[in-house]
Enzyme design. Structure first.
Site, mmCIF file in Angstrom:
data_model
loop_
_atom_site.group_PDB
_atom_site.id
_atom_site.type_symbol
_atom_site.label_atom_id
_atom_site.label_comp_id
_atom_site.label_asym_id
_atom_site.label_seq_id
_atom_site.Cartn_x
_atom_site.Cartn_y
_atom_site.Cartn_z
ATOM 1 C CE1 TYR A 1 -1.375 -3.434 3.787
ATOM 2 C CE2 TYR A 1 -2.478 -2.824 1.747
ATOM 3 C CZ TYR A 1 -1.364 -3.325 2.407
ATOM 4 O OH TYR A 1 -0.261 -3.721 1.702
ATOM 5 C CG ASN B 1 -1.316 -7.797 3.162
ATOM 6 O OD1 ASN B 1 -0.167 -8.225 3.248
ATOM 7 N ND2 ASN B 1 -1.612 -6.681 2.495
ATOM 8 N NE ARG C 1 -6.568 -0.493 -5.632
ATOM 9 C CZ ARG C 1 -5.314 -0.922 -5.796
ATOM 10 N NH1 ARG C 1 -4.457 -0.896 -4.796
ATOM 11 N NH2 ARG C 1 -4.909 -1.369 -6.963
ATOM 12 N N GLY D 1 -1.307 -0.949 -13.135
ATOM 13 C CA GLY D 1 -0.323 -0.788 -12.083
ATOM 14 C C GLY D 1 1.092 -0.970 -12.560
ATOM 15 C CB THR E 1 3.847 0.461 -2.099
ATOM 16 O OG1 THR E 1 2.609 0.805 -1.467
ATOM 17 C CG2 THR E 1 4.960 0.523 -1.076
ATOM 18 C CG ASN F 1 -4.858 -4.755 -1.931
ATOM 19 O OD1 ASN F 1 -5.647 -5.485 -2.526
ATOM 20 N ND2 ASN F 1 -4.093 -3.889 -2.566
ATOM 21 C CG HIS G 1 -5.644 1.223 0.507
ATOM 22 N ND1 HIS G 1 -6.323 0.102 0.067
ATOM 23 C CD2 HIS G 1 -4.326 0.954 0.289
ATOM 24 C CE1 HIS G 1 -5.458 -0.787 -0.393
ATOM 25 N NE2 HIS G 1 -4.239 -0.289 -0.267
ATOM 26 C CD GLN H 1 -4.618 3.414 -2.068
ATOM 27 O OE1 GLN H 1 -3.496 3.022 -1.726
ATOM 28 N NE2 GLN H 1 -5.413 2.694 -2.839
#
Length: 368
Positions: free
Chosen positions: A188, A243, A235, A324, A33, A186, A183, A107
């Site tokens: 989400y 998060n 992923r 990354g 991001t 993480n 995705h 993604q």
């Protein structure tokens, strides 16, 4: 570099057959991001196309996380794939990457509760499996801010979100991508359904493991109705606390999930080993076993160095390695790793938002 060391390193730069695609090396550019989409349309632009084209020597690029709807947005100036302007913007990116001989997957992203009312349609509350606020922050035009308290999705709303993933997958195909990564990591939305710390539902999407993995599998099936299975990956982050999404027994969730994904014939699973951007050993988990439970390719991610990547590939613990932050500051990362050359250090203050500074201006090896 000695002859023996060069021979050992060859595996990192050897081709790999990912479904129908022949990757020129085993180095994957992870989703990153950067919050540099066009501000009024959230469409990618010429600067984004230049950024990705600079990094097209990666065996595979996975685009920055891209929201499937406005509701799916959690951070300012992140790109979408739900409007015609966004599709056209992404076509600029895919054309630029292909012109350099690269391959790029998109993604697809819905942040769920990791959002702020100022980013949501009509200023509404973010949505989530359950109305549990996340102890985390987001990035707004004004700077960092606590995320907003979400509302729990009604059962009759879930098919709508699954349909939005399908539409986004269709838009990605029109934009010229080579494939899609879902995705599911993480903290989400998909990850929120998977983990018992964020999913307290008592209907068919909560409680027992088969219910908590249902949303992830229905999203996957929706994407597979658009894309060939050889061009779809997902992923996952089994133990990452990113998060504020945690599970009391990740193995009991992620092994059945991966086995179900394997039966669907997905091209790959992209696994964050440990804490996202943090310690690899944050919690015990059998990542080698997870790899063995999946028939497709295994992309390993998190704090990989050149040495660890080579060692991991040689030992058969992964098929591809995702890098990354190193790709942020080293557009020619593949060449630098091949030559074992020094790496540019990233400028943290330019990670999110801004212009070409800290985005497309990092020098390549041949630059003065």
């Amino acid at each position: 570099m000695t002859t023996a060391a060069a021979a050992e390193a060859d595996i990192l730069f050897s081709p790999f057959e990912l479904g129908y695609l022949r990757l020129p090396n085993r180095i994957v550019m992870a989703p990153l991001t950067r919050s540099r989409a066009t501000k009024d349309t959230l469409a990618p632009n010429d600067l984004n196309a230049e950024y990705y084209a600079q990094r097209a020597s990666a065996g595979l690029i996975i685009s920055e996380a891209t929201q499937i709807t406005q509701e799916g947005q959690g951070y300012v100036w992140t790109p979408g794939i739900y409007s015609e302007a966004q599709v056209e913007g992404w076509r600029k990116v895919t054309n630029a990457v292909h012109a350099e001989g690269g391959l790029i997957f998109i993604q697809l992203w819905h942040v769920g509760r990791v959002s702020h009312v100022s980013l949501q349609p009509g200023g509404g509350a973010p949505v989530a499996p359950s109305a549990i606020p996340a102890k985390t922050q987001t990035f707004l035009a004004s700077g960092r801010a606590d995320v907003s308290t979400p509302r729990a999705l009604r059962l009759d709303e879930i098919p709508r979100i699954i349909a939005e993933y399908k539409t986004a997958a269709e838009n990605a195909k029109r934009a010229g991508f080579d494939g899609v990564e879902i995705h599911g990591a993480n903290g989400y939305l998909i990850d929120q359904f998977l983990k018992d710390g964020t999913n307290k539902r008592t209907d068919s999407y909560g409680g027992p493991i088969e219910n908590r993995i249902r949303f992830a599998l229905e999203v996957t099936d929706a994407v597979l109705s658009v894309w060939d299975k050889a061009r779809v990956g997902i992923r996952l982050s089994p133990v990452s606390p990113a998060n504020d999404a945690l599970d009391s027994d990740p193995a009991k969730v992620f092994f059945p999930l991966v086995e179900a994904l394997s039966r669907r014939g997905l091209a790959y699973i992209h696994v964050i080993e440990g804490a996202t951007g943090g310690p690899r050993d944050i919690a015990p988990f059998d990542f080698v076993g997870l790899h063995k439970a999946f028939r497709g390719a295994y992309i390993a991610n998190n704090a990989y160095t050149r040495e660890l990547a080579i060692e991991t590939l040689q030992a058969g613990r992964a098929d591809l390695i995702a890098f990354g932050k190193l790709f942020i500051s080293n557009p020619d990362l593949v060449e630098r790793l091949r030559e074992n050359a020094p790496l540019n250090a990233p400028h943290l203050e330019t990670f999110y938002g801004g212009d070409a500074l800290g985005y497309t201006d990092y020098p390549a090896l041949g630059d003065a």
